[in-house]
Design a protein around this motif. Sequence first.
Motif, PDB file in Angstrom:
ATOM      1  N   ILE A 571      19.924 -13.053   1.838  1.00 59.28           N
ATOM      2  CA  ILE A 571      20.138 -13.948   0.784  1.00 59.28           C
ATOM      3  C   ILE A 571      21.505 -14.454   0.625  1.00 59.28           C
ATOM      4  N   CYS A 572      22.367 -13.278   0.784  1.00 54.94           N
ATOM      5  CA  CYS A 572      23.941 -13.787   0.788  1.00 54.94           C
ATOM      6  C   CYS A 572      24.351 -14.760   1.748  1.00 54.94           C
ATOM      7  N   ARG A 573      23.726 -14.650   2.925  1.00 55.75           N
ATOM      8  CA  ARG A 573      24.197 -15.558   4.162  1.00 55.75           C
ATOM      9  C   ARG A 573      23.476 -17.107   3.803  1.00 55.75           C
ATOM     10  N   ARG A 574      22.473 -16.882   3.106  1.00 47.78           N
ATOM     11  CA  ARG A 574      21.864 -18.478   2.790  1.00 47.78           C
ATOM     12  C   ARG A 574      22.604 -18.895   1.816  1.00 47.78           C
ATOM     13  N   ILE A 575      23.120 -18.186   0.633  1.00 50.48           N
ATOM     14  CA  ILE A 575      24.187 -18.766  -0.352  1.00 50.48           C
ATOM     15  C   ILE A 575      25.434 -19.049  -0.006  1.00 50.48           C
ATOM     16  N   VAL A 576      26.063 -18.444   0.846  1.00 51.31           N
ATOM     17  CA  VAL A 576      27.111 -18.541   1.267  1.00 51.31           C
ATOM     18  C   VAL A 576      27.117 -19.907   2.402  1.00 51.31           C
ATOM     19  N   GLU A 577      26.012 -20.218   3.230  1.00 51.73           N
ATOM     20  CA  GLU A 577      26.216 -21.017   3.922  1.00 51.73           C
ATOM     21  C   GLU A 577      25.810 -22.549   3.292  1.00 51.73           C
ATOM     22  N   ALA A 578      25.007 -21.980   2.214  1.00 52.80           N
ATOM     23  CA  ALA A 578      24.680 -23.428   1.356  1.00 52.80           C
ATOM     24  C   ALA A 578      25.897 -24.169   1.004  1.00 52.80           C
ATOM     25  N   TYR A 579      27.021 -23.237   0.540  1.00 51.55           N
ATOM     26  CA  TYR A 579      28.367 -23.953   0.088  1.00 51.55           C
ATOM     27  C   TYR A 579      29.336 -24.093   1.130  1.00 51.55           C
ATOM     28  N   GLY A 580      28.810 -23.962   2.370  1.00 57.04           N
ATOM     29  CA  GLY A 580      29.713 -24.487   3.544  1.00 57.04           C
ATOM     30  C   GLY A 580      30.342 -23.404   4.007  1.00 57.04           C
ATOM     31  N   GLY A 581      30.194 -22.061   3.765  1.00 54.41           N
ATOM     32  CA  GLY A 581      30.907 -20.941   4.196  1.00 54.41           C
ATOM     33  C   GLY A 581      30.298 -20.185   5.240  1.00 54.41           C
TER      34      GLY A 581
END
Length: 611
Positions: A571-581
Amino acid sequence: MSPLTVAWSMFAATSFVLGGLHVILWLKDRQRWIYLLSVLMAFAAGATALTDLGLMYADSPETFRTLLKLQGLTIFLILVPMVWFVYGHFGTARLWLAWTITSLSGVSLVINFLSPHSLVFAELVALESATTFWGEQFVTGVGSANPWVIVPHAASFLIVIYVLDASVRAWRRGFRQRAILTGGGIILFTVLAGVHTPLVDAGIVPTPYMVSFWFLAIVVAFSYELVSNAVQVSRYAREIKASEKRWRTLMENVQLPVIGIDGDRRISYVNPFLEKLSGYRRAELIGRSVGSLGGESDSVEVVRALAQVENIGARHQSRWSLVCASGEKRDLLWSTVELQNSDGSHAGLLSVGEDITDRLQATRDLQHTQRELEHMTRTNILGELASGLAHELNQPLAAILSNAQAARRGLASGSTNRVEQLEILEDIIRDDKRAAEVIQRLRALLHRGEIKREIVNVKEVVHEVNQLLHAELVARHVTLNVDLPDDLPDVEAGRVEIQQVLMNLMLNAIRALARVPKENRQIGIHAILVDGELQIAIDDSGPGVESDNLGRLFEAFYTTENNGLGMGLSICRRIVEAYGGRIWAENVVGGGARFSFTLPTSEMHSLKRHG
Ligand code: ADP
């Protein structure tokens, strides 16, 4: 009346008046035996003035002799108290010198009374009339000098050395007035007396004995010092009173409970705030055992805390509750100090409390919120995913089922031809594809779904998460080191989402730390700016991650925990990647794991938008 009589009578009267003054000072402060010494000196100086007067007008050598012997006694009564006065008042004089001078003076006194013609004359043959420069007549003695006179001279010499030494040391310690006025006065007038008297004895200087005058001067110097001391003491007393008043005002008005506790652990003082808080009146509390304030459960803690303050003598903080008149129990944090008398002995304790009932409740609420948030984070997405899948797949699966059943029925009864059977199979394939699409779409939604963007101050978010986790960190003995520069730029992301990422990483770190000893549990949060991106790292001093598994940590359902879901990091990865990180894990040299993620700063975003 002749000027000589007038002057010497005045010397005597002044000495007696000063003596009386010193008696009053002594009566006011009987502990200061030094006042008694100055009383003795002043009266002896007065008596010396009277013997001086008698000597001036003596009518026979016998009278002169008797008066001289008497004067030996009065001088002894000045010198010896003076030596001990200096000893007691200066606190810097040498004891052995004081005793030597006292002994020499004692010996002089004995010789004085044993010698038939006093200590001054071996033989007093006659009286001789002399005249002052203004023409007044007085008598002096004529005779051979007593060789023993060397003893009092030696004593006078030692007095000068003794006082000089004590004054120099007093001066070095900062008692300048004492050194100059009292010390200097004694030295000056002892030297003058020591020079003048032998000159009169030898008939070289035609004046009456002026011993009483020199000693009066010394007594005046002493008096000045003592009176100014007394004035200073009374000023201090006034200042102490004023400061006591300030303290009392403070204690009476401060919005914190204050308790005074006596040597028997009974309440000796309570301030109005405590009355208000407890609902008891002052009179009901005074005299009560302080242990009874906290109810039965806390009385042991109260006694233990107070004993600690008394034994260690240090400032002490302890927590014990206060059972109010209404029966309500309030939690208080007490700071206790030991009070001392002027001689350093124990004078009881003073405890100032802080009502932390509401704060504790707030912490409990926070913990609750934190547990809820954690639960939500870990289950929300899974729940959403599951219910979404169920909902969307229901329809194609139902269609597939009914088509398959129709095909089976047709094949069994032979009622469908080949074309119809192919159509049914086509339908089944279409519905199956639709089901696959649903799954695809759901995944895509999860990856790129509607995301909210706002300006987020990472420092604030870190602070909020730390607040939420504070109790957890304390309970698990974890030390947190946050190192975030003040000028961190903002990022453009979802505040709640970033909070979830941080929360997840922190919870994982806390859980990993359970495997290392309490004293070695540390979490660090750092942030740096790299190529326009904010890079946030959370590292722990735990066991780290097995290097074979480093690549799998962010996969969904990967977990090494018995009751883990393995969804947190994905979930962390999904969130971070969603914001371009980006997000990654590594092991830190020296032990422990580090989870880092980047987020583009809001400036980067606006650059991208405009560029
Ligand atoms: P869960 O917490 O449910 O196991 P996560 O996705 O959050 O799921 O974590 C996956 C796995 O990553 C954990 O089971 C653990 O093995 C490993 N892990 C996560 N954080 C750390 C850490 N700070 N130190 C060591 N291992 C960690």
